[in-house]
Motif scaffolding. Structure first.
Motif, PDB file in Angstrom:
ATOM      1  N   LEU A 264       0.826  -1.199   0.000  1.00 49.34           N
ATOM      2  CA  LEU A 264       0.000   0.000   0.000  1.00 49.34           C
ATOM      3  C   LEU A 264       0.863   1.254   0.000  1.00 49.34           C
ATOM      4  CD1 LEU A 264      -2.760  -1.000   2.565  1.00 49.34           C
ATOM      5  CD2 LEU A 264      -2.972  -0.934   0.085  1.00 49.34           C
ATOM      6  N   ASP A 268      -3.346   5.196  -1.407  1.00 50.79           N
ATOM      7  CA  ASP A 268      -4.344   4.189  -1.035  1.00 50.79           C
ATOM      8  C   ASP A 268      -5.041   4.525   0.279  1.00 50.79           C
ATOM      9  OD1 ASP A 268      -3.676   2.551  -3.258  1.00 50.79           O
ATOM     10  OD2 ASP A 268      -1.925   1.807  -2.167  1.00 50.79           O
ATOM     11  N   LEU A 271      -8.822   4.169   0.258  1.00 47.19           N
ATOM     12  CA  LEU A 271      -9.191   2.758   0.164  1.00 47.19           C
ATOM     13  C   LEU A 271      -9.103   2.088   1.526  1.00 47.19           C
ATOM     14  CD1 LEU A 271      -9.856   0.174  -1.427  1.00 47.19           C
ATOM     15  CD2 LEU A 271      -7.394  -0.060  -1.896  1.00 47.19           C
TER      16      LEU A 271
END
Length: 298
Positions: A264, A268, A271
Protein backbone atom coordinates in the motif's frame (compact mmCIF):
# COMPACT_ATOMS: atom_id res chain seq x y z
CA UNK A 1 7.00 0.54 12.32
CA UNK A 2 9.56 2.89 13.85
CA UNK A 3 9.12 4.82 17.09
CA UNK A 4 8.95 8.05 15.12
CA UNK A 5 6.11 6.69 12.94
CA UNK A 6 4.35 5.35 16.04
CA UNK A 7 4.46 8.73 17.79
CA UNK A 8 3.39 10.44 14.58
CA UNK A 9 0.34 8.19 14.31
CA UNK A 10 -0.47 8.86 17.98
CA UNK A 11 -0.15 12.61 17.40
CA UNK A 12 -2.56 12.65 14.45
CA UNK A 13 -4.87 10.24 16.24
CA UNK A 14 -5.10 12.55 19.26
CA UNK A 15 -5.87 15.53 17.03
CA UNK A 16 -8.66 13.64 15.29
CA UNK A 17 -9.95 12.54 18.70
CA UNK A 18 -11.18 16.12 19.02
CA UNK A 19 -12.90 15.76 15.64
CA UNK A 20 -14.45 12.49 16.83
CA UNK A 21 -15.81 14.20 19.95
CA UNK A 22 -17.30 16.95 17.79
CA UNK A 23 -18.87 14.44 15.41
CA UNK A 24 -20.18 12.46 18.38
CA UNK A 25 -22.01 15.55 19.65
CA UNK A 26 -23.67 16.34 16.32
CA UNK A 27 -24.40 12.87 14.98
CA UNK A 28 -25.01 10.84 18.12
CA UNK A 29 -26.20 13.29 20.78
CA UNK A 30 -28.07 15.87 18.68
CA UNK A 31 -28.95 13.45 15.87
CA UNK A 32 -27.89 16.17 13.40
CA UNK A 33 -26.07 14.98 10.23
CA UNK A 34 -23.45 17.73 10.08
CA UNK A 35 -21.12 18.04 7.10
CA UNK A 36 -19.92 21.46 8.27
CA UNK A 37 -16.97 19.55 9.75
CA UNK A 38 -15.24 19.43 6.35
CA UNK A 39 -15.23 23.24 6.39
CA UNK A 40 -14.79 24.03 10.09
CA UNK A 41 -11.65 21.87 10.36
CA UNK A 42 -9.70 23.91 7.76
CA UNK A 43 -11.36 27.06 9.12
CA UNK A 44 -9.67 26.46 12.47
CA UNK A 45 -6.36 25.91 10.72
CA UNK A 46 -6.81 28.98 8.50
CA UNK A 47 -7.66 31.33 11.36
CA UNK A 48 -4.87 30.05 13.61
CA UNK A 49 -2.23 30.02 10.88
CA UNK A 50 -3.15 33.49 9.59
CA UNK A 51 -3.04 35.05 13.06
CA UNK A 52 0.21 33.31 13.99
CA UNK A 53 1.85 34.33 10.71
CA UNK A 54 0.72 37.91 11.44
CA UNK A 55 2.64 37.86 14.72
CA UNK A 56 -0.19 37.15 17.19
CA UNK A 57 0.11 34.91 20.22
CA UNK A 58 -0.41 31.22 19.27
CA UNK A 59 -2.70 30.57 22.24
CA UNK A 60 -4.86 33.55 21.31
CA UNK A 61 -4.88 32.37 17.69
CA UNK A 62 -6.05 28.92 18.78
CA UNK A 63 -8.83 30.45 20.88
CA UNK A 64 -9.95 32.59 17.93
CA UNK A 65 -9.98 29.45 15.76
CA UNK A 66 -12.35 27.79 18.24
CA UNK A 67 -14.63 30.84 18.23
CA UNK A 68 -14.68 30.84 14.42
CA UNK A 69 -15.59 27.14 14.38
CA UNK A 70 -18.33 27.72 16.95
CA UNK A 71 -19.75 30.51 14.78
CA UNK A 72 -19.75 28.24 11.72
CA UNK A 73 -21.62 25.54 13.64
CA UNK A 74 -24.04 28.12 15.02
CA UNK A 75 -24.87 29.35 11.52
CA UNK A 76 -25.49 25.78 10.35
CA UNK A 77 -27.88 25.28 13.23
CA UNK A 78 -29.50 28.67 12.54
CA UNK A 79 -30.17 27.74 8.91
CA UNK A 80 -31.95 24.63 10.15
CA UNK A 81 -33.76 26.02 13.20
CA UNK A 82 -34.73 29.51 12.05
CA UNK A 83 -34.92 29.18 8.25
CA UNK A 84 -36.29 25.61 8.38
CA UNK A 85 -33.71 24.29 5.92
CA UNK A 86 -33.22 20.52 6.19
CA UNK A 87 -30.35 19.71 8.55
CA UNK A 88 -28.20 17.87 6.00
CA UNK A 89 -28.72 20.55 3.34
CA UNK A 90 -27.96 23.33 5.84
CA UNK A 91 -24.62 21.72 6.69
CA UNK A 92 -23.78 21.22 3.01
CA UNK A 93 -24.51 24.89 2.30
CA UNK A 94 -22.25 25.95 5.17
CA UNK A 95 -19.50 23.57 4.10
CA UNK A 96 -19.54 25.04 0.59
CA UNK A 97 -19.53 28.60 1.92
CA UNK A 98 -16.61 27.87 4.23
CA UNK A 99 -14.38 26.94 1.28
CA UNK A 100 -14.53 30.52 0.02
CA UNK A 101 -14.38 31.92 3.56
CA UNK A 102 -11.21 29.95 4.29
CA UNK A 103 -9.59 31.29 1.12
CA UNK A 104 -10.56 34.80 2.18
CA UNK A 105 -9.14 34.29 5.67
CA UNK A 106 -5.80 32.97 4.41
CA UNK A 107 -5.60 35.19 1.33
CA UNK A 108 -3.92 32.27 -0.47
CA UNK A 109 -4.37 28.50 -0.86
CA UNK A 110 -1.99 27.91 2.06
CA UNK A 111 -0.20 29.68 4.92
CA UNK A 112 3.16 28.22 6.03
CA UNK A 113 4.21 28.16 9.69
CA UNK A 114 7.65 26.60 9.31
CA UNK A 115 9.54 29.41 11.05
CA UNK A 116 6.71 30.67 13.25
CA UNK A 117 6.15 30.05 16.94
CA UNK A 118 3.29 27.68 17.79
CA UNK A 119 1.64 26.57 21.02
CA UNK A 120 4.04 23.61 21.02
CA UNK A 121 7.23 25.64 20.60
CA UNK A 122 6.02 28.03 23.31
CA UNK A 123 5.87 25.24 25.92
CA UNK A 124 8.74 23.06 24.67
CA UNK A 125 11.61 22.52 27.14
CA UNK A 126 15.09 22.30 25.66
CA UNK A 127 15.61 18.69 26.79
CA UNK A 128 12.45 17.23 25.22
CA UNK A 129 12.29 16.48 21.45
CA UNK A 130 9.32 17.98 19.63
CA UNK A 131 8.11 14.60 18.33
CA UNK A 132 7.69 13.50 21.96
CA UNK A 133 6.32 16.81 23.28
CA UNK A 134 3.50 17.09 20.74
CA UNK A 135 1.78 13.78 21.62
CA UNK A 136 2.14 14.56 25.35
CA UNK A 137 0.66 18.05 24.97
CA UNK A 138 -2.13 16.77 22.74
CA UNK A 139 -2.92 14.01 25.24
CA UNK A 140 -3.49 16.66 27.91
CA UNK A 141 -5.71 18.71 25.54
CA UNK A 142 -7.78 15.66 24.53
CA UNK A 143 -8.13 14.58 28.15
CA UNK A 144 -9.35 18.05 29.12
CA UNK A 145 -11.79 18.12 26.18
CA UNK A 146 -13.12 14.64 26.99
CA UNK A 147 -13.75 15.43 30.67
CA UNK A 148 -15.16 18.84 29.71
CA UNK A 149 -17.68 17.21 27.36
CA UNK A 150 -18.56 14.63 30.04
CA UNK A 151 -19.13 17.36 32.60
CA UNK A 152 -21.16 19.56 30.27
CA UNK A 153 -23.53 16.81 29.16
CA UNK A 154 -24.10 15.72 32.75
CA UNK A 155 -25.19 19.25 33.68
CA UNK A 156 -28.81 20.42 33.48
CA UNK A 157 -28.29 22.23 30.17
CA UNK A 158 -26.32 19.31 28.75
CA UNK A 159 -29.13 16.93 29.66
CA UNK A 160 -31.50 19.26 27.83
CA UNK A 161 -29.31 18.93 24.72
CA UNK A 162 -29.33 15.15 25.03
CA UNK A 163 -33.11 15.16 25.37
CA UNK A 164 -33.36 17.37 22.28
CA UNK A 165 -31.44 14.85 20.21
CA UNK A 166 -33.21 11.79 21.65
CA UNK A 167 -36.81 13.02 21.42
CA UNK A 168 -37.34 16.67 20.43
CA UNK A 169 -41.13 16.49 20.73
CA UNK A 170 -40.96 15.20 24.28
CA UNK A 171 -38.21 17.73 25.08
CA UNK A 172 -40.45 20.59 23.93
CA UNK A 173 -43.29 19.19 26.03
CA UNK A 174 -40.98 19.41 29.04
CA UNK A 175 -40.33 23.09 28.37
CA UNK A 176 -36.91 22.73 26.70
CA UNK A 177 -36.09 25.29 24.00
CA UNK A 178 -34.96 22.70 21.46
CA UNK A 179 -33.97 25.33 18.91
CA UNK A 180 -31.53 27.01 21.28
CA UNK A 181 -30.23 23.62 22.39
CA UNK A 182 -29.50 22.68 18.78
CA UNK A 183 -27.67 25.96 18.17
CA UNK A 184 -25.54 25.49 21.31
CA UNK A 185 -24.75 21.87 20.50
CA UNK A 186 -23.72 22.66 16.92
CA UNK A 187 -21.52 25.52 18.11
CA UNK A 188 -19.79 23.26 20.64
CA UNK A 189 -19.33 20.48 18.10
CA UNK A 190 -17.67 22.67 15.49
CA UNK A 191 -15.60 24.52 18.10
CA UNK A 192 -13.94 21.19 18.95
CA UNK A 193 -13.42 20.45 15.25
CA UNK A 194 -11.88 23.89 14.67
CA UNK A 195 -9.61 23.38 17.68
CA UNK A 196 -8.43 20.16 16.05
CA UNK A 197 -7.83 22.03 12.78
CA UNK A 198 -5.80 24.75 14.47
CA UNK A 199 -3.62 22.19 16.28
CA UNK A 200 -3.24 20.16 13.07
CA UNK A 201 -2.00 23.25 11.20
CA UNK A 202 0.52 23.97 13.97
CA UNK A 203 1.85 20.41 14.04
CA UNK A 204 2.06 20.08 10.25
CA UNK A 205 3.78 23.41 9.67
CA UNK A 206 0.97 25.32 8.01
CA UNK A 207 -2.64 25.47 6.87
CA UNK A 208 -3.90 24.37 3.47
CA UNK A 209 -7.28 24.89 1.82
CA UNK A 210 -7.62 21.17 1.05
CA UNK A 211 -6.74 19.82 4.49
CA UNK A 212 -10.40 19.43 5.46
CA UNK A 213 -11.31 16.99 2.69
CA UNK A 214 -12.66 13.78 4.20
CA UNK A 215 -12.62 15.06 7.78
CA UNK A 216 -16.22 14.00 8.37
CA UNK A 217 -15.41 10.49 7.13
CA UNK A 218 -12.50 10.23 9.56
CA UNK A 219 -14.65 11.51 12.42
CA UNK A 220 -17.44 9.05 11.67
CA UNK A 221 -14.94 6.21 11.25
CA UNK A 222 -13.47 7.00 14.66
CA UNK A 223 -16.91 7.04 16.30
CA UNK A 224 -17.98 3.79 14.61
CA UNK A 225 -14.72 1.99 15.41
CA UNK A 226 -14.90 3.19 19.01
CA UNK A 227 -18.48 2.00 19.40
CA UNK A 228 -17.50 -1.37 17.94
CA UNK A 229 -14.69 -1.99 20.40
CA UNK A 230 -16.36 -0.35 23.41
CA UNK A 231 -20.15 -0.47 23.13
CA UNK A 232 -21.69 1.42 26.04
CA UNK A 233 -24.73 3.42 27.03
CA UNK A 234 -22.98 5.69 29.53
CA UNK A 235 -21.75 8.97 28.03
CA UNK A 236 -18.42 8.76 29.88
CA UNK A 237 -17.61 5.50 28.10
CA UNK A 238 -19.06 6.72 24.79
CA UNK A 239 -16.70 9.70 24.68
CA UNK A 240 -13.82 7.43 25.67
CA UNK A 241 -14.75 5.10 22.82
CA UNK A 242 -14.67 8.00 20.34
CA UNK A 243 -11.18 9.01 21.50
CA UNK A 244 -9.89 5.43 21.35
CA UNK A 245 -11.52 4.94 17.95
CA UNK A 246 -9.67 7.92 16.47
CA UNK A 247 -6.33 6.75 17.86
CA UNK A 248 -6.85 3.16 16.67
CA UNK A 249 -7.95 4.41 13.27
CA UNK A 250 -4.69 6.32 12.79
CA UNK A 251 -2.67 3.36 14.06
CA UNK A 252 -4.39 1.06 11.55
CA UNK A 253 -3.72 3.56 8.76
CA UNK A 254 -0.04 3.93 9.75
CA UNK A 255 0.39 0.18 10.09
CA UNK A 256 -1.14 -0.49 6.69
CA UNK A 257 0.89 2.19 4.92
CA UNK A 258 4.13 1.12 6.64
CA UNK A 259 3.70 -2.58 5.82
CA UNK A 260 5.84 -3.04 2.74
CA UNK A 261 4.64 -6.59 2.14
CA UNK A 262 1.07 -5.35 1.59
CA UNK A 263 2.23 -2.89 -1.05
CA UNK A 264 0.00 0.00 0.00
CA UNK A 265 1.06 3.59 -0.69
CA UNK A 266 -0.08 7.05 0.38
CA UNK A 267 -2.57 7.24 -2.49
CA UNK A 268 -4.34 4.19 -1.04
CA UNK A 269 -5.38 6.12 2.10
CA UNK A 270 -9.04 6.46 1.06
CA UNK A 271 -9.19 2.76 0.16
CA UNK A 272 -7.85 1.79 3.59
CA UNK A 273 -10.36 4.15 5.22
CA UNK A 274 -13.26 2.58 3.32
CA UNK A 275 -12.16 -0.93 4.30
CA UNK A 276 -11.75 0.01 7.97
CA UNK A 277 -15.17 1.68 8.15
CA UNK A 278 -16.78 -1.33 6.41
CA UNK A 279 -15.21 -3.71 8.93
CA UNK A 280 -16.31 -1.49 11.82
CA UNK A 281 -19.90 -1.44 10.49
CA UNK A 282 -20.05 -5.20 9.91
CA UNK A 283 -18.35 -6.20 13.17
CA UNK A 284 -21.24 -5.42 15.60
CA UNK A 285 -23.77 -7.39 13.49
CA UNK A 286 -21.36 -10.32 13.19
CA UNK A 287 -20.78 -10.26 16.93
CA UNK A 288 -24.53 -10.35 17.59
CA UNK A 289 -25.00 -13.31 15.24
CA UNK A 290 -22.21 -15.27 16.94
CA UNK A 291 -23.62 -14.45 20.36
CA UNK A 292 -27.11 -15.56 19.25
CA UNK A 293 -25.73 -18.86 17.91
CA UNK A 294 -23.93 -19.56 21.18
CA UNK A 295 -27.10 -18.88 23.15
CA UNK A 296 -29.10 -21.11 20.79
CA UNK A 297 -26.69 -24.00 21.26
CA UNK A 298 -26.74 -23.52 25.02
Amino acid sequence: MSLYSLLGALEIGLIFSLVALGVLISFRILNFPDLTVDGSFPLGGAVAATLIASGHDPFLATLCAMIAGALAGFITGWLNVRLKIMDLLASILMMIALYSINLRVMGAPNVPLISEATVFTMIQPTWLPDYVLRPLALFVVVLAAKFGVDWFFSSQYGLALRATGANPRMARAQGIATGRATLAGMALSNALVALAGSLFAQTQGGSDISMGIGTIVIGLAAVIIGESILPARRLVLTTLAAVLGAILYRFFIALALNSDFIGLKAQDLNLVTAVLVTIALVLPATRKKLFARKNGRA
